[in-house]
Design a protein around this motif. Structure first.
Motif, mmCIF file in Angstrom:
data_model
loop_
_atom_site.group_PDB
_atom_site.id
_atom_site.type_symbol
_atom_site.label_atom_id
_atom_site.label_comp_id
_atom_site.label_asym_id
_atom_site.label_seq_id
_atom_site.Cartn_x
_atom_site.Cartn_y
_atom_site.Cartn_z
ATOM 1 N N TYR A 1 -12.622 -36.909 -90.071
ATOM 2 C CA TYR A 1 -11.458 -36.150 -90.529
ATOM 3 C C TYR A 1 -11.033 -35.055 -89.557
ATOM 4 O O TYR A 1 -9.917 -34.554 -89.638
ATOM 5 N N ARG A 2 -11.943 -34.681 -88.645
ATOM 6 C CA ARG A 2 -11.549 -33.705 -87.621
ATOM 7 C C ARG A 2 -10.622 -34.348 -86.588
ATOM 8 O O ARG A 2 -9.851 -33.676 -85.931
ATOM 9 N N PHE B 1 -4.867 -24.146 -93.486
ATOM 10 C CA PHE B 1 -5.336 -25.513 -93.216
ATOM 11 C C PHE B 1 -5.974 -25.628 -91.831
ATOM 12 O O PHE B 1 -6.875 -26.441 -91.635
ATOM 13 N N PHE C 1 1.379 -36.701 -95.842
ATOM 14 C CA PHE C 1 1.686 -37.553 -96.990
ATOM 15 C C PHE C 1 3.192 -37.532 -97.254
ATOM 16 O O PHE C 1 3.902 -36.644 -96.784
ATOM 17 N N VAL D 1 -9.416 -42.922 -98.103
ATOM 18 C CA VAL D 1 -9.296 -42.438 -99.482
ATOM 19 C C VAL D 1 -9.569 -43.559 -100.485
ATOM 20 O O VAL D 1 -10.251 -43.358 -101.488
ATOM 21 N N VAL E 1 -2.870 -36.167 -91.173
ATOM 22 C CA VAL E 1 -2.084 -36.984 -92.104
ATOM 23 C C VAL E 1 -0.928 -36.160 -92.676
ATOM 24 O O VAL E 1 -1.122 -34.997 -93.039
ATOM 25 N N ARG F 1 1.938 -29.850 -89.778
ATOM 26 C CA ARG F 1 0.550 -29.614 -90.201
ATOM 27 C C ARG F 1 -0.371 -30.753 -89.755
ATOM 28 O O ARG F 1 -1.538 -30.517 -89.431
ATOM 29 N N ALA F 2 0.161 -31.974 -89.754
ATOM 30 C CA ALA F 2 -0.677 -33.119 -89.386
ATOM 31 C C ALA F 2 -1.175 -33.008 -87.939
ATOM 32 O O ALA F 2 -2.167 -33.632 -87.568
ATOM 33 N N ASN G 1 2.410 -31.328 -99.572
ATOM 34 C CA ASN G 1 1.516 -30.619 -100.492
ATOM 35 C C ASN G 1 1.043 -29.313 -99.854
ATOM 36 O O ASN G 1 0.209 -29.320 -98.968
ATOM 37 N N PHE G 2 1.622 -28.222 -100.346
ATOM 38 C CA PHE G 2 1.311 -26.898 -99.795
ATOM 39 C C PHE G 2 1.053 -25.907 -100.918
ATOM 40 O O PHE G 2 1.454 -26.134 -102.054
ATOM 41 N N TYR G 3 0.409 -24.787 -100.552
ATOM 42 C CA TYR G 3 0.307 -23.674 -101.497
ATOM 43 C C TYR G 3 1.685 -23.036 -101.587
ATOM 44 O O TYR G 3 2.195 -22.498 -100.606
ATOM 45 N N GLN G 4 2.283 -23.115 -102.773
ATOM 46 C CA GLN G 4 3.656 -22.640 -102.945
ATOM 47 C C GLN G 4 3.775 -21.129 -102.743
ATOM 48 O O GLN G 4 4.823 -20.643 -102.348
#
Lengths: 260, 289
Positions: free
Chosen positions: B75-76, B100, B82, B52, B80, B143-144, B86-89
């Protein structure tokens, strides 16, 4: 072999767009404000089809002024409002994504941040074109004065307002609340072509700083074959409009990239 | 898996570098921890490793690629989490994971199974906006791993978790390590680092002060002494003795004979004690878990 690989890449791409569209639909339909904004083309259609004749009947009791006399200008604004509304919707989506850190997450997916922004600004362009075209057909089919070839060009140019508004909101605002205030500013700028419609003087030239002026005048020409304002050549209106919008698009795109 | 040589990074507008001369090599299948207080530069290093932040000086190779030219393939293979989830609320937990997961072609793990591992199986259909901070953190970690990546980078993975869930997350991470994953942790929680990491790097003011395994560090920095708690004239008293030649220590023998002994234990030094000794810095906002 190469062809196969290309086909595969294409499939992945379509699959991702499908994924995003489904996600966007969920995000819009689960947010009352977004649903309200999404309904704007329908409200507009009902308002013009039934509201204007009703208001005119009321007006005729007091004055000779009739909204229907300016029907073509009203249609020009409707053609413009659709991409603005779509741009606002995708702008709000992008602001929510910015606020929730989704954009930062996109940077570490195979699509990367730029790929996602690319999707976000292309989407309003395509949807704006489709909805504007449907509305124009609903209102203008059967009208003899319409130059359909020119109107098609107008619809393409006008659709650029979708990504323009998306980038305007997403680059200048931090969140949706700020976005709503900035969206109100758009309405103020949108009155610029009314100035060139109502007045004939050199100072109306300032209205041409605003992209809306070019596009509304060009739409008016394509629908009526007539001109208002300082420019009476469709090619100049077209080139001027595209140049003006492109400058704003470039400016907001650079700003958006930096802000994300 | 990761080779970093002579890495410097200066944020735009800053006059001095935030990251100074970092050299580190991380092996495949290893759990490696960057330890340090908030603001030490751990997250900046992480951002460089995930491609990044690009305008750095030095050589950084991650997953056999020059990280400044990270491709989609890169990236495949990378997962990660963080520090801030960070998600869709407006999406449910499962909808978020499905969304994702849609970015990847890799063999995917069973999503509901993944959620079960971090005790989120009953929240599958709950929107993330209704999640507690701890629930979001656990979803973030899961998710990572959902696209079965080779390298996973977790920033403060136990932040905001209660002790029971810290254990679950630790177990999950160790299971993933057993599957051959390379995992990098950023943390200021020394207990987590001690439990999970094969090796740790102490990061202070953008520099790595030391790299070693927690076991080696504890051995190397051990004082090799015991503490003896006993009663003397009706009052409790604690005294320390070197292990070396303990049997010949007269005072120690005197206490043993005194029959007022309460307890004897070796003086263990925590990783945090060692961190303070090596770096001269405390981990101020240490978590309580």
């Amino acid at each position: 072999m190469k062809k196969g690989a290309d086909v595969q890449t294409g499939r992945v791409h379509i699959k991702q767009v499908e994924l995003f569209l489904k996600g966007d639909a969920k995000n819009v339909l689960r947010d009352p404000l977004m649903v309200l904004v999404l309904g704007i083309p329908i409200y507009l259609f009902i308002l013009v089809k039934f509201g204007i004749p009703f208001v005119d009947i009321q007006l005729s009791k007091y004055t000779y002024f009739q909204l229907m006399d300016h029907f073509d200008l009203i249609i020009c604004f409707i053609v413009l409002i659709v991409p603005m509304m779509i741009g606002m919707l995708t702008g709000f989506l992008l602001l929510d994504e910015k606020d929730d850190g989704i954009i930062n997450y996109m940077a570490i997916t195979p699509m990367k941040k730029l790929g996602f922004i690319g999707y976000r600004v292309t989407l309003p362009l395509i949807i704006s074109f489709i909805i504007s075209t449907v509305l124009v057909l609903l209102f203008l089919i059967g009208e003899e004065s319409v130059n359909w070839g020119l109107l098609l060009i107008v619809l393409v140019v006008v659709s650029l307002f979708g990504p323009l508004i998306t980038m305007y909101l997403a680059s200048l605002c931090e969140n949706k609340v700020e976005g709503i205030s900035y969206a109100k500013l758009i309405s103020i700028f949108s009155v610029a072509p009314i100035v060139t419609y109502m007045f004939e003087s050199w100072w109306t030239g300032f209205a041409y700083i605003i992209p809306v002026t070019w596009v509304v005048e060009l739409s008016y020409t394509s629908i009526t074959g007539e001109y208002f304002g300082l420019i009476d050549n469709w090619a100049i209106l077209y080139l001027g409009g595209v140049t003006n919008i492109s400058i704003f698009l470039y400016f907001f795109y650079q700003k958006l990239r930096k802000s994300l | 898996m990761i080779q970093v040589e002579n890495l410097f990074y200066t944020y735009p507008g800053n006059s001095s570098p935030t990251i100074k001369d970092i050299n580190v090599s991380i092996n495949e299948g290893e759990i490696f921890g960057f330890l340090g207080p908030s603001g030490a530069g751990k997250s900046t290093i992480q951002k460089i490793l995930i491609g990044v932040l690009k305008d750095f000086q030095g050589n950084v190779k991650v997953l056999n690629q020059d990280v400044s030219k990270a491709s989609s393939k890169f990236y495949r293979q990378l997962g990660v989490a963080f520090e801030t989830p960070n998600f869709y609320q407006k999406f449910t937990a499962l909808e978020n994971l499905e969304f994702f997961a849609g970015f990847y072609n890799n063999t995917r793990l069973n999503l509901e199974d993944l959620l079960r591992k971090v005790a989120l199986e009953n929240t599958v259909n709950i929107r993330v906006s209704n999640f507690s901070k701890g629930m979001k953190m656990r979803l973030n970690i899961v998710r990572a791993f959902l696209h079965n990546p080779d390298l996973i980078i977790l920033d403060e993975p136990t932040s905001g978790l209660d002790p029971v869930n810290v254990k679950k997350v630790q177990k999950f991470i160790l299971e993933q390590k057993a599957r051959g994953k390379t995992i990098i942790l950023n943390t200021h929680n020394m207990n987590v680092a001690e439990t999970l990491c094969d090796r740790v790097a102490f990061v202070v003011e953008g520099e790595i002060k030391l790299i070693d395994s927690p076991k080696n560090l504890k051995e190397a920095f051990s004082r090799k002494e015991i503490a003896v708690l006993h009663k003397e004239e009706g009052k409790e008293n604690i005294e320390y003795f070197q292990l070396k030649l303990l049997g010949q220590n007269k005072r120690f023998q005197q206490i043993l004979k005194g029959d007022e002994l309460i307890k004897i234990h070796t003086v263990e030094r925590t990783l945090e004690d060692i961190f303070v000794e090596v770096t001269g810095r405390a981990l101020h906002d240490r978590e309580t878990d």
